[in-house]
Design a protein around this motif. Structure first.
Motif, PDB file in Angstrom:
ATOM      1  N   TRP A   1      -6.919   0.416  11.582  1.00 40.29           N
ATOM      2  CA  TRP A   1      -6.209   1.042  12.570  1.00 40.29           C
ATOM      3  C   TRP A   1      -4.703   1.298  11.953  1.00 40.29           C
ATOM      4  N   VAL A   2      -3.873   0.358  11.499  1.00 40.71           N
ATOM      5  CA  VAL A   2      -2.499   0.478  10.898  1.00 40.71           C
ATOM      6  C   VAL A   2      -2.459   1.119   9.654  1.00 40.71           C
ATOM      7  N   SER A   3      -3.861   0.793   8.708  1.00 37.48           N
ATOM      8  CA  SER A   3      -3.689   1.415   7.428  1.00 37.48           C
ATOM      9  C   SER A   3      -3.929   2.864   7.697  1.00 37.48           C
ATOM     10  N   THR A   4      -4.575   3.549   8.571  1.00 41.23           N
ATOM     11  CA  THR A   4      -4.666   4.895   8.839  1.00 41.23           C
ATOM     12  C   THR A   4      -3.381   5.503   9.490  1.00 41.23           C
ATOM     13  N   ILE A   5      -2.784   4.731  10.313  1.00 42.51           N
ATOM     14  CA  ILE A   5      -1.542   5.080  10.845  1.00 42.51           C
ATOM     15  C   ILE A   5      -0.462   5.435   9.660  1.00 42.51           C
ATOM     16  N   GLY A   6      -0.585   4.247   8.839  1.00 41.38           N
ATOM     17  CA  GLY A   6       0.600   4.400   7.830  1.00 41.38           C
ATOM     18  C   GLY A   6       0.407   5.236   6.787  1.00 41.38           C
ATOM     19  N   ARG A   7      -1.013   5.507   6.375  1.00 40.18           N
ATOM     20  CA  ARG A   7      -1.648   6.527   5.546  1.00 40.18           C
ATOM     21  C   ARG A   7      -1.109   7.985   5.950  1.00 40.18           C
ATOM     22  N   ASN A   8      -1.353   8.044   7.207  1.00 37.84           N
ATOM     23  CA  ASN A   8      -1.113   9.429   7.771  1.00 37.84           C
ATOM     24  C   ASN A   8       0.658   9.743   7.849  1.00 37.84           C
ATOM     25  N   ARG A   9       1.372   8.721   8.318  1.00 39.54           N
ATOM     26  CA  ARG A   9       2.900   9.029   7.960  1.00 39.54           C
ATOM     27  C   ARG A   9       3.042   9.267   6.368  1.00 39.54           C
ATOM     28  N   ALA A  10       2.514   8.728   5.444  1.00 37.89           N
ATOM     29  CA  ALA A  10       2.704   8.749   4.148  1.00 37.89           C
ATOM     30  C   ALA A  10       2.296  10.237   3.632  1.00 37.89           C
ATOM     31  N   MET A  11       1.207  10.923   4.074  1.00 36.97           N
ATOM     32  CA  MET A  11       0.855  11.862   3.711  1.00 36.97           C
ATOM     33  C   MET A  11       1.859  13.027   4.240  1.00 36.97           C
ATOM     34  N   ASP A  12       2.341  12.753   5.653  1.00 35.38           N
ATOM     35  CA  ASP A  12       3.316  13.692   6.108  1.00 35.38           C
ATOM     36  C   ASP A  12       4.596  13.824   5.297  1.00 35.38           C
ATOM     37  N   LEU A  13       4.749  12.691   4.777  1.00 33.42           N
ATOM     38  CA  LEU A  13       6.347  12.392   3.845  1.00 33.42           C
ATOM     39  C   LEU A  13       5.756  13.499   2.529  1.00 33.42           C
TER      40      LEU A  13
ATOM     41  N   TYR B   1       0.902  -1.237  -0.014  1.00 30.93           N
ATOM     42  CA  TYR B   1       0.171   0.118  -0.070  1.00 30.93           C
ATOM     43  C   TYR B   1       0.782   1.266  -0.017  1.00 30.93           C
ATOM     44  N   LEU B   2       1.788   1.461   0.888  1.00 37.35           N
ATOM     45  CA  LEU B   2       2.647   2.440   1.058  1.00 37.35           C
ATOM     46  C   LEU B   2       3.537   2.632  -0.080  1.00 37.35           C
ATOM     47  N   THR B   3       4.018   1.610  -0.669  1.00 33.33           N
ATOM     48  CA  THR B   3       4.865   1.588  -2.097  1.00 33.33           C
ATOM     49  C   THR B   3       4.020   2.555  -3.135  1.00 33.33           C
ATOM     50  N   VAL B   4       3.050   2.241  -3.436  1.00 28.90           N
ATOM     51  CA  VAL B   4       2.222   3.010  -4.235  1.00 28.90           C
ATOM     52  C   VAL B   4       2.044   4.494  -3.758  1.00 28.90           C
ATOM     53  N   LEU B   5       1.906   4.792  -2.751  1.00 29.64           N
ATOM     54  CA  LEU B   5       1.934   6.176  -2.161  1.00 29.64           C
ATOM     55  C   LEU B   5       3.063   6.859  -2.217  1.00 29.64           C
ATOM     56  N   VAL B   6       4.503   6.333  -1.592  1.00 27.15           N
ATOM     57  CA  VAL B   6       5.392   6.985  -1.613  1.00 27.15           C
ATOM     58  C   VAL B   6       6.448   6.506  -1.979  1.00 27.15           C
ATOM     59  N   GLY B   7       6.643   5.285  -3.053  1.00 24.68           N
ATOM     60  CA  GLY B   7       7.736   4.763  -3.677  1.00 24.68           C
ATOM     61  C   GLY B   7       8.738   3.980  -3.117  1.00 24.68           C
ATOM     62  N   GLU B   8       9.756   4.551  -3.190  1.00 21.73           N
ATOM     63  CA  GLU B   8      11.071   3.860  -2.421  1.00 21.73           C
ATOM     64  C   GLU B   8      11.194   4.174  -1.038  1.00 21.73           C
ATOM     65  N   ASP B   9      10.422   5.171  -0.443  1.00 21.79           N
ATOM     66  CA  ASP B   9      10.369   5.395   0.852  1.00 21.79           C
ATOM     67  C   ASP B   9       9.459   4.561   1.796  1.00 21.79           C
ATOM     68  N   ALA B  10       8.586   3.660   1.146  1.00 21.84           N
ATOM     69  CA  ALA B  10       7.506   2.872   1.816  1.00 21.84           C
ATOM     70  C   ALA B  10       8.210   2.063   3.331  1.00 21.84           C
ATOM     71  N   GLU B  11       9.229   1.648   3.090  1.00 22.80           N
ATOM     72  CA  GLU B  11       9.851   1.015   4.255  1.00 22.80           C
ATOM     73  C   GLU B  11      10.044   1.703   5.464  1.00 22.80           C
ATOM     74  N   ASP B  12      10.604   3.156   5.115  1.00 22.51           N
ATOM     75  CA  ASP B  12      10.790   4.180   6.060  1.00 22.51           C
ATOM     76  C   ASP B  12       9.655   4.371   6.656  1.00 22.51           C
ATOM     77  N   VAL B  13       8.324   4.716   5.859  1.00 21.96           N
ATOM     78  CA  VAL B  13       7.476   5.369   6.321  1.00 21.96           C
ATOM     79  C   VAL B  13       6.731   4.234   7.154  1.00 21.96           C
ATOM     80  N   ALA B  14       6.751   2.713   6.693  1.00 22.60           N
ATOM     81  CA  ALA B  14       6.212   1.795   7.434  1.00 22.60           C
ATOM     82  C   ALA B  14       6.858   1.647   8.847  1.00 22.60           C
ATOM     83  N   SER B  15       8.235   2.001   8.871  1.00 18.72           N
ATOM     84  CA  SER B  15       8.976   1.917  10.207  1.00 18.72           C
ATOM     85  C   SER B  15       8.380   3.002  11.198  1.00 18.72           C
ATOM     86  N   GLU B  16       8.219   4.142  10.508  1.00 23.39           N
ATOM     87  CA  GLU B  16       7.665   5.309  11.690  1.00 23.39           C
ATOM     88  C   GLU B  16       6.226   4.688  12.020  1.00 23.39           C
TER      89      GLU B  16
END
Length: 252
Positions: A101-113, A64-79
């Motif tokens: 709940w996890v999806s929301t937290i991950g998406r919020n961190r992605a939007m921050d990035l 999910y995060l890879t499509v949102l933020v590309g190569e930064d997905a792992e960093d966003v997932a870690s956060e």
């Protein structure tokens, strides 16, 4: 700062998705009931239970995060997991609710990035980066079942953002329409419509790829090569060179 939805918003969600190929797929652990028990145990400090939750959710969260933020997905997932581990005690609900709940937290961190990127523009990641990412099936009469792993997410990344996120949350994160709507802050009907439109566009792209591959096989050419057969300027997905003739389940 992005709004983190309260855990209670996801607590009672009963996933009606029933998406084939997600539950019981590689990376998941046991039945939904077992995973709900793992959520409760992890809240009590059981490290093995938390590891089981991580193994079950991390692979699909990364897609999910890879499509949102590309190569930064792992960093966003870690956060995201840092916040999850910190706030897990406040969560109330079952495993379906935990995924939301996890999806929301991950998406919020992605939007921050993404907001930080807009302030500091960077070179975008080409869709070829997604070549080793996996896709799974959808439940609404059409499923990404025979595509290559990277091709699925590469095509999804070409959809309008609202459609791409709706498809990702329904297909990859295995959320029902209500759960996906809570993640996106939209009505469930709007999410269903966006998912439906996205899947229809994906089906058209897949049909065009199949046509290109069939024409290439008949003439000995390579679809997508300059001057080669099957080249369509109007419908071929830019940056995606099909290597097989994938189909979309339920559309053939």
């Amino acid at each position: 700062m992005s709004r983190v939805h309260s855990a209670e918003e996801f607590g009672g969600a009963d996933s009606g998705a029933g998406i084939p190929g997600t539950r019981g797929a590689p990376g998941t652990q046991g039945s939904p009931g077992d995973m709900t028990s793992a959520v409760l145990a992890a809240q009590q400090g059981d490290e093995a239970a938390f590891q089981a939750l991580f193994r079950a959710v991390q692979p699909v969260l990364l897609r999910y995060l890879t499509v949102l933020v590309g190569e930064d997905a792992e960093d966003v997932a870690s956060e995201a997991w840092l916040q999850i581990s910190r706030d897990l005690g406040s969560f109330t609900g079952d495993f379906d609710g935990f995924r939301g709940w996890v999806s929301t937290i991950g998406r919020n961190r992605a939007m921050d990035l993404l907001r930080r990127r807009r302030r500091r523009p960077a070179v975008s990641v080409p869709v070829e980066y997604l070549h080793d990412r996996a896709a799974t099936e959808d439940t609404e009469g059409a499923a990404l079942t025979t595509m290559g792993t990277g091709a699925a997410l590469a095509l999804i990344s070409l959809l309008p953002r609202d459609q791409a996120e709706a498809v990702l949350l329904r297909v990859v994160m295995d959320l029902d329409a209500a759960g996906a709507a809570r993640v996106l802050g939209k009505r469930a009907g709007a999410v269903r419509m966006a998912s439906h439109r996205g899947l229809r566009k994906l089906a058209k792209l897949l049909e065009q790829q199949a046509t290109d591959a069939a024409e290439a096989a008949g003439s000995g050419g390579i679809p997508g090569e300059p001057g080669g057969p099957g080249r369509s300027e109007e419908t071929s997905a830019p940056g995606v060179t099909p290597t097989t003739a994938p189909t979309l389940k339920g559309t053939t």
